[in-house]
Scaffold this motif. Structure first.
Motif, PDB file in Angstrom:
ATOM      1  N   TYR A   1      43.318  38.963  52.945  1.00  0.00           N
ATOM      2  CA  TYR A   1      42.471  38.068  52.154  1.00  0.00           C
ATOM      3  C   TYR A   1      42.770  38.275  50.674  1.00  0.00           C
ATOM      4  O   TYR A   1      42.848  39.410  50.193  1.00  0.00           O
ATOM      5  N   SER A   2      42.962  37.177  49.954  1.00  0.00           N
ATOM      6  CA  SER A   2      43.230  37.207  48.521  1.00  0.00           C
ATOM      7  C   SER A   2      41.941  36.895  47.769  1.00  0.00           C
ATOM      8  O   SER A   2      41.404  35.786  47.874  1.00  0.00           O
ATOM      9  N   LYS A   3      41.447  37.877  47.015  1.00  0.00           N
ATOM     10  CA  LYS A   3      40.234  37.657  46.225  1.00  0.00           C
ATOM     11  C   LYS A   3      40.495  36.730  45.048  1.00  0.00           C
ATOM     12  O   LYS A   3      39.596  35.996  44.632  1.00  0.00           O
ATOM     13  N   ASP A   4      41.717  36.773  44.499  1.00  0.00           N
ATOM     14  CA  ASP A   4      42.038  35.908  43.365  1.00  0.00           C
ATOM     15  C   ASP A   4      42.061  34.436  43.779  1.00  0.00           C
ATOM     16  O   ASP A   4      41.530  33.573  43.072  1.00  0.00           O
ATOM     17  N   LEU A   5      42.675  34.154  44.917  1.00  0.00           N
ATOM     18  CA  LEU A   5      42.780  32.771  45.390  1.00  0.00           C
ATOM     19  C   LEU A   5      41.628  32.371  46.299  1.00  0.00           C
ATOM     20  O   LEU A   5      41.491  31.186  46.619  1.00  0.00           O
ATOM     21  N   LYS A   6      40.820  33.360  46.735  1.00  0.00           N
ATOM     22  CA  LYS A   6      39.735  33.105  47.702  1.00  0.00           C
ATOM     23  C   LYS A   6      40.290  32.395  48.940  1.00  0.00           C
ATOM     24  O   LYS A   6      39.793  31.363  49.380  1.00  0.00           O
ATOM     25  N   LYS A   7      41.331  33.017  49.481  1.00  0.00           N
ATOM     26  CA  LYS A   7      42.059  32.403  50.587  1.00  0.00           C
ATOM     27  C   LYS A   7      42.365  33.449  51.645  1.00  0.00           C
ATOM     28  O   LYS A   7      42.718  34.588  51.322  1.00  0.00           O
TER      29      LYS A   7
ATOM     30  N   ARG B   1      50.930  35.637  51.080  1.00  0.00           N
ATOM     31  CA  ARG B   1      49.891  35.939  50.084  1.00  0.00           C
ATOM     32  C   ARG B   1      50.519  36.363  48.761  1.00  0.00           C
ATOM     33  O   ARG B   1      50.128  35.874  47.695  1.00  0.00           O
ATOM     34  N   ARG B   2      51.497  37.272  48.793  1.00  0.00           N
ATOM     35  CA  ARG B   2      52.123  37.735  47.552  1.00  0.00           C
ATOM     36  C   ARG B   2      52.867  36.597  46.854  1.00  0.00           C
ATOM     37  O   ARG B   2      52.870  36.505  45.622  1.00  0.00           O
TER      38      ARG B   2
ATOM     39  N   PRO C   1      50.771  30.209  42.371  1.00  0.00           N
ATOM     40  CA  PRO C   1      49.888  29.476  43.292  1.00  0.00           C
ATOM     41  C   PRO C   1      50.364  28.071  43.600  1.00  0.00           C
ATOM     42  O   PRO C   1      50.035  27.524  44.643  1.00  0.00           O
TER      43      PRO C   1
ATOM     44  N   GLU D   1      50.226  34.355  45.204  1.00  0.00           N
ATOM     45  CA  GLU D   1      49.571  35.003  44.073  1.00  0.00           C
ATOM     46  C   GLU D   1      50.472  35.026  42.846  1.00  0.00           C
ATOM     47  O   GLU D   1      49.979  34.937  41.715  1.00  0.00           O
ATOM     48  N   ARG D   2      51.794  35.143  43.043  1.00  0.00           N
ATOM     49  CA  ARG D   2      52.718  35.082  41.910  1.00  0.00           C
ATOM     50  C   ARG D   2      52.778  33.681  41.332  1.00  0.00           C
ATOM     51  O   ARG D   2      52.785  33.493  40.125  1.00  0.00           O
TER      52      ARG D   2
END
Length: 433
Positions: free
Chosen positions: A164-170, A320-321, A327, A324-325
């Motif tokens: 789970y990505s907290k930055d993207l909420k995904k 995810r990575r 979007p 995040e780099r």
């Protein structure tokens, strides 16, 4: 009141006066008791009759206002009034030619309960069927502070089943793998509350369409054997999970009962599965998907709402990575990766990619003074080469070619001389003994 013969306004007035006379008779007989038991007489009334050339078949009398004492009931209204002692000629006049009829004033009034068909129809028309066709994806914690939570694996590797990505909420999850999703409330909702999970498309051009699995996965035997909902994208491993399909919008959802957390814990965790790739053609077809989790009462009222975007892929950690780099970049699979070269303490990637502009600056960390000075000379030569005219560069390349040819000839001549000389012979002389 309906009669077979036509009535007039005068006839109605006469009937109303007769009722009042009967009421006065009761008052004289029983003191303060009145037959009609009317607390306040408000004689506003209206009379209507069909005004046609032919004889009207029906006539209607409507009393607009009346009031009854609040302490009296229907049984008390008719019991003990003595109205049955009044002659029928008081209420029916021969001049009006109204037919007399026997009325049982003590007859019990019964209300017929609705049939089972009506009850079933009422159940079919629930709160969700009369609501908007497009479900809301707005965060709404509500009175009970309904919230969702996600736990990442202890070791986040490329082969992790979910992340789970907290930055993207995904949420990134693998196909057919169990993913823990937890929820909590600050206070317990009403008894019989439930948790509903319903997927929707995020883009406006697709939000009207229901989210379902592709044909290949929906008809496969690997995960659909003896399952009640083979077309549902989201499944839950709860024993009491129920799968619903809305009759009008055909949206699919899974429902589980609300459960209170264990002692010493605030969260309740359930395992969910996602049964189709985000890239499957005929299903999600690379369209962004969002899952709406709602806390609902038994009546269908929404008490809380929380949403999460979901991507179902083969490698959740890698995707995810990558997102995040960048979007906006779409994760790609099956592409060749560039080689990696270690220079000093920095990692430089060399491989296929976009050409860099000439005005970009790069930094290299070099070990050792001698190496640094040699690289500075190379840098200066490259920068000076941009200021030289093209003919000078061509002459330099030609001279360098000649020098390379001469060097090759010299090296080949040395090899020939070495071959001719060979090894020196060793001559042994015989000595007299």
């Amino acid at each position: 009141m309906s009669q077979d013969l036509p009535l007039s306004q005068d006839s109605f007035s006469r009937i109303w006066n007769l009722i009042e006379e009967a009421d006065n008779i009761g008052a004289a007989t029983n003191g303060e008791q009145q037959y009609t038991n009317i607390a306040s007489r408000l004689t506003d009334y209206a009379y209507s009759s069909d005004q046609n050339d032919q004889i009207a078949s029906t006539s209607t009398i409507e009393v607009m206002r009346y009031s009854l004492p609040t302490q009296d009931t229907i049984a008390e209204l008719f019991s003990g009034s003595g109205l049955d002692q009044i002659p029928t000629t008081v209420l029916t006049d021969e001049s009006l030619e109204l037919p007399t009829s026997s009325i049982d004033l003590h007859q019990n009034i019964q209300i017929e309960p609705p049939s089972s068909d009506d009850h079933q129809a009422a159940n079919d028309v629930g709160p969700s069927s009369v609501g908007p066709s497009i479900p809301s994806n707005t965060e709404y914690h509500g009175e009970y502070e309904f919230q969702l939570g996600f736990e990442n694996p202890k070791k986040e590797t490329k082969s992790a089943n979910w992340t789970y990505s907290k930055d993207l909420k995904k949420l990134y999850v693998s196909l057919f793998k169990s993913c823990p999703i937890k929820y909590k409330t600050i206070t317990a909702p009403p008894a019989g509350s439930l948790i509903r999970a319903m997927p929707i498309f995020m883009k406006p051009e697709y939000v009207q369409e229901p989210v379902t699995r592709c044909v290949n996965h929906a008809q496969g035997k690997e995960t659909n054997e003896n399952h009640e909902a083979p077309t549902h994208l989201v499944r839950c491993e709860h024993k009491l999970a129920q799968y619903h399909t809305a009759p009008l919008t055909e949206r699919e959802s899974v429902v589980i009962p609300y459960e209170s957390p264990h002692v010493g814990s605030d969260w309740v965790t359930n395992l969910y599965q996602f049964m189709c790739y985000s890239s499957c053609s005929g299903g999600l077809n690379r369209r962004n998907v969002q899952v709406i989790f709602t806390l609902e009462a038994r009546t269908g009222e929404v008490l809380g709402r929380s949403t999460v975007e979901v991507r179902i892929c083969a490698c959740p950690g890698r995707d995810r990575r990558a997102e995040e780099r960048d979007p906006t970049a779409k994760p790609t699979t099956g592409t060749k990766r560039g080689a990696k070269v270690m220079l000093g303490a920095e990692l430089v990637s060399v491989g296929p990619g976009k050409k860099k502009r000439d005005d970009e600056l790069f930094t290299l960390q070099i070990h050792g003074r001698d190496n640094y000075e040699h690289l500075c000379k190379i840098r200066d030569c490259l920068e000076l080469a941009h200021f030289l005219p093209q003919n000078v560069i061509d002459d330099f390349k030609a001279k360098r070619g000649q020098l390379n040819t001469q060097n090759k000839n010299l090296q080949s001549g040395k090899k020939i001389l070495k071959k001719k000389r060979g090894r020196p012979r060793i001559i042994k002389k015989d000595t007299d003994t």
